[in-house]
Enzyme design. Structure first.
Site, PDB file in Angstrom:
ATOM      1  N   CYS A 108       1.999  10.727   0.053  1.00 58.18           N
ATOM      2  CA  CYS A 108       1.784   9.680  -0.950  1.00 58.18           C
ATOM      3  C   CYS A 108       0.388   9.831  -1.559  1.00 58.18           C
ATOM      4  O   CYS A 108       0.098  10.842  -2.183  1.00 58.18           O
ATOM      5  CB  CYS A 108       2.049   8.301  -0.345  1.00 58.18           C
ATOM      6  SG  CYS A 108       2.223   6.990  -1.603  1.00 58.18           S
ATOM      7  N   HIS A 143       7.651   8.980   1.134  1.00 54.53           N
ATOM      8  CA  HIS A 143       7.260   8.694   2.519  1.00 54.53           C
ATOM      9  C   HIS A 143       8.322   9.259   3.462  1.00 54.53           C
ATOM     10  O   HIS A 143       9.359   8.615   3.679  1.00 54.53           O
ATOM     11  CB  HIS A 143       7.117   7.184   2.735  1.00 54.53           C
ATOM     12  CG  HIS A 143       5.893   6.612   2.121  1.00 54.53           C
ATOM     13  ND1 HIS A 143       4.684   6.566   2.773  1.00 54.53           N
ATOM     14  CD2 HIS A 143       5.676   6.089   0.888  1.00 54.53           C
ATOM     15  CE1 HIS A 143       3.775   6.024   1.984  1.00 54.53           C
ATOM     16  NE2 HIS A 143       4.354   5.732   0.829  1.00 54.53           N
ATOM     17  N   GLU A 163       8.303   9.371   6.595  1.00 55.93           N
ATOM     18  CA  GLU A 163       8.422   8.513   7.768  1.00 55.93           C
ATOM     19  C   GLU A 163       9.295   7.295   7.500  1.00 55.93           C
ATOM     20  O   GLU A 163       9.687   6.595   8.442  1.00 55.93           O
ATOM     21  CB  GLU A 163       7.030   8.092   8.251  1.00 55.93           C
ATOM     22  CG  GLU A 163       6.320   7.065   7.408  1.00 55.93           C
ATOM     23  CD  GLU A 163       5.610   7.616   6.175  1.00 55.93           C
ATOM     24  OE1 GLU A 163       4.838   6.850   5.561  1.00 55.93           O
ATOM     25  OE2 GLU A 163       5.835   8.793   5.813  1.00 55.93           O
TER      26      GLU A 163
END
Length: 196
Positions: free
Chosen positions: A76, A178, A180
């Site tokens: 990001c 992202h 994750e």
């Protein structure tokens, strides 16, 4: 083992939770001396690119990051920091990639920030995207994007305009989304990075 660059820009709970689920070992990097114990790095980040660059500069880690040759992944704002310049805060950044971070132009069909799931398409073969099907969905939250570039764009997506969802140059990688927070495909990408 992955060293997470800690410079005061962003909550890393989701990232460390994903690494824990995957059984990937990691630790924290606060100083240049910390970097010696890791074989790869992640630069996380959320919020304002200019403010994040100020914090990274204040940490004293900039020369060491730019000089090292171990695999490094920016996520990001961490990806945006790898570029040369951001319109956010009219900021000069690390300059590892000679491309720019630009602001989305809002229109009735494309609200800013760009928030949600979007399909990502590889532009080059690279082990970062091994076992991730073409057109897989990843989760994005951002108001600025990295310009598409034939040399450095590893994967692309489209939101009001085509832009770099991922970039790659030598040992440096970046993803605007992202991983994750992107389910199985995001976890596959993190696992791939741990093996590069």
């Amino acid at each position: 083992m992955i060293g997470i660059i800690r410079y005061g820009a962003g909550n890393i709970f989701s990232l460390t939770a994903a690494l824990d689920r995957l059984g990937i070992e990691y630790g924290m990097v606060y100083t240049e001396a910390d970097m010696a114990q890791y074989d790869r790095f992640i630069i996380p980040g959320v919020g304002h690119a200019g403010a994040a660059m100020d914090k990274l500069t204040a940490s004293g880690l900039v020369p060491a990051i730019k000089a090292q040759n171990k695999p490094t992944l920016g996520i990001c704002v961490g990806m945006q920091l790898l570029t040369s310049y951001s319109e956010e805060g009219d900021s000069d950044l690390l300059g590892i990639f000679p491309i720019k971070t630009l602001k989305f132009t809002a229109d009735p069909e494309h609200k800013v920030p760009h928030t949600g799931w979007n399909r990502v398409f590889s532009q080059k073969d690279n082990p970062l995207f091994t076992d991730i099907p073409e057109g897989s969905h990843f989760y994005f939250v951002h108001s600025y994007f990295i310009e598409y570039d034939d040399v450095y764009t590893l994967a692309a997506t489209d939101y009001s305009n085509k832009f770099s969802a991922s970039i790659w140059h030598n040992n440096f990688f970046g993803v605007q989304f992202h991983p994750e927070k992107s389910g199985n495909h995001g976890e596959t990408l993190l696992m791939n990075f741990s093996k590069i």
